[in-house]
Design a protein around this motif. Sequence first.
Motif, PDB file in Angstrom:
ATOM      1  N   THR A 100      15.726 -12.074   2.726  1.00  0.00           N
ATOM      2  CA  THR A 100      14.375 -12.410   2.265  1.00  0.00           C
ATOM      3  C   THR A 100      14.320 -12.290   0.751  1.00  0.00           C
ATOM      4  OG1 THR A 100      13.625 -10.107   2.533  1.00  0.00           O
ATOM      5  CG2 THR A 100      13.294 -11.611   4.401  1.00  0.00           C
ATOM      6  N   GLY A 105      11.259  -8.401   2.760  1.00  0.00           N
ATOM      7  CA  GLY A 105      10.984  -8.518   4.185  1.00  0.00           C
ATOM      8  C   GLY A 105       9.862  -9.461   4.533  1.00  0.00           C
ATOM      9  N   ALA A 106       9.539 -10.382   3.640  1.00  0.00           N
ATOM     10  CA  ALA A 106       8.412 -11.287   3.894  1.00  0.00           C
ATOM     11  C   ALA A 106       8.877 -12.742   3.907  1.00  0.00           C
ATOM     12  CB  ALA A 106       7.325 -11.059   2.846  1.00  0.00           C
ATOM     13  N   VAL A 129      13.725  -4.962   8.420  1.00  0.00           N
ATOM     14  CA  VAL A 129      12.646  -5.952   8.354  1.00  0.00           C
ATOM     15  C   VAL A 129      11.627  -5.587   9.422  1.00  0.00           C
ATOM     16  CG1 VAL A 129      12.050  -8.379   8.611  1.00  0.00           C
ATOM     17  CG2 VAL A 129      14.162  -7.739   7.435  1.00  0.00           C
ATOM     18  N   SER A 130      10.471  -5.103   9.013  1.00  0.00           N
ATOM     19  CA  SER A 130       9.501  -4.553   9.968  1.00  0.00           C
ATOM     20  C   SER A 130       8.820  -5.616  10.816  1.00  0.00           C
ATOM     21  CB  SER A 130       8.452  -3.716   9.234  1.00  0.00           C
ATOM     22  OG  SER A 130       7.748  -4.510   8.292  1.00  0.00           O
ATOM     23  N   SER A 131       8.692  -6.838  10.304  1.00  0.00           N
ATOM     24  CA  SER A 131       8.030  -7.902  11.053  1.00  0.00           C
ATOM     25  C   SER A 131       9.007  -8.576  12.009  1.00  0.00           C
ATOM     26  CB  SER A 131       7.448  -8.939  10.088  1.00  0.00           C
ATOM     27  OG  SER A 131       7.069 -10.109  10.791  1.00  0.00           O
ATOM     28  N   ALA A 132       8.702  -8.506  13.301  1.00  0.00           N
ATOM     29  CA  ALA A 132       9.547  -9.172  14.289  1.00  0.00           C
ATOM     30  C   ALA A 132       9.540 -10.684  14.083  1.00  0.00           C
ATOM     31  CB  ALA A 132       9.076  -8.833  15.700  1.00  0.00           C
ATOM     32  N   GLY A 133       8.395 -11.214  13.650  1.00  0.00           N
ATOM     33  CA  GLY A 133       8.313 -12.650  13.393  1.00  0.00           C
ATOM     34  C   GLY A 133       9.229 -13.085  12.269  1.00  0.00           C
ATOM     35  N   VAL A 134       9.251 -12.321  11.185  1.00  0.00           N
ATOM     36  CA  VAL A 134      10.141 -12.645  10.068  1.00  0.00           C
ATOM     37  C   VAL A 134      11.601 -12.495  10.493  1.00  0.00           C
ATOM     38  CG1 VAL A 134      10.878 -11.920   7.764  1.00  0.00           C
ATOM     39  CG2 VAL A 134       8.442 -12.038   8.303  1.00  0.00           C
ATOM     40  N   ASP A 155      14.017   1.886  12.352  1.00  0.00           N
ATOM     41  CA  ASP A 155      12.595   1.537  12.429  1.00  0.00           C
ATOM     42  C   ASP A 155      11.839   2.279  11.332  1.00  0.00           C
ATOM     43  OD1 ASP A 155       9.743   1.783  13.216  1.00  0.00           O
ATOM     44  OD2 ASP A 155      10.379   0.676  14.995  1.00  0.00           O
ATOM     45  N   ARG A 189      15.034  -4.084  19.404  1.00  0.00           N
ATOM     46  CA  ARG A 189      14.281  -5.281  19.007  1.00  0.00           C
ATOM     47  C   ARG A 189      15.192  -6.378  18.493  1.00  0.00           C
ATOM     48  NH1 ARG A 189      11.034  -5.918  13.491  1.00  0.00           N
ATOM     49  NH2 ARG A 189      13.191  -6.425  12.919  1.00  0.00           N
TER      50      ARG A 189
END
Length: 394
Positions: A100, A105-106, A129-134, A155, A189
């Motif tokens: 990223t 992480g965005a 990367v905290s966002s599962a979508g990213v 995590d 995850r």
Amino acid sequence: MFENVRVLGGATGFAFDGETILADAPAGAESIDGQGLTLAPGIIDLGVFAVDRAACRAGGITRVGLMPDQSPILDDPGIIRRAALMGKPDLWVHPLAAATRGLEGADLAEMAINASAGAKAVATGRRWVSSAGVMRKILAYAKDCGLTVIAHAEDSGLAGEAVATEGLTATLLGLAAAPAIAEALAIARDTMLAEDTGARIHFRQVTTAAGLDLVRQAKRRGVQVTCGVTPAHWLLSDIDLNDYRTYARLSPPLRSDGDRQAVRAALADGTIDVIASGHDPRGPEGKRLPFADAEEGMSGAETLLALSLGLVRDGTLTIERLFELLAANPARILGLDAGSLAPGKPADFILFAPDTPWAIDSTKMKARAGNTPFDGLPVQGKVHRVFKGGREIE
């Protein structure tokens, strides 16, 4: 030709200056006396945080996978091109591009462009990367680009600002601690996302029994997952934090002795694919601080081989299997035509004495800084000669 040299893996020759040198090499071929030495592929150190040529030469490392956590961050093709050139000709640097932009992480970085500039994989760096979508987008994009995603497994919601693993040692020392399950949650995850997208994922370090079990399960399901570890997590445990030893402040933090034993078992059963140094030299200004304020990391390049050879002496690994973890598997993950002594491969090789005794001394290390948690430890195994592309590195 090579006389009195044991060749690992049953190989009979290798590429030397573009020609294959065999046991029956013609007259006039260069002869190297390898009496008492072992011939092995040059080590490929997957996931270093600094290009340290002197330390790599001392440790028999001929190629490194450079983490994107640099200044500036490896998220731009121009920066990646410069990084790929910085160690040549003595040491080949294979940049791992930021997954990223700015490793924040965005927003996704330009993977395809960075790959064309020389990036051999993409990595999340020191962060999860905290966002599962990213993360799902990262994996899908990397798959389209033919790249492996190298992930940090921790995590951040659980880890927070912790500096140690929850347990008796952290409690007695009064250190901010996180449960070891933070690693397993991240792996659960990300392996599910890798399975969903069909992408390749490599967890740079897996250090807990629960995390290793999840990797085993994912491999059995056919997920394209690999994982690595550094010597610290099979040789040390959180007990080694006593006296607030900042040289033992690492990322991931040292675990319980049960987890340490689980790492050794995972090395023996083939769950772990890569052994790396985690080379991250830190000077006294970063380490001679209160434990919670000290910087994470250890200087590991020049001690990697000697510490790893202990696994051969105690019967955990064969010497051939050890060099799969040190060279062949890192090459495969990075898509490199290297890592073995097979004919036609690049002539990256080392000659080392596996039984030569010495003691690790942080004050005498070749690295930029001697921040090793193994200071004073007696070891065996010394690199004598290193060749990169058929040329000896002094």
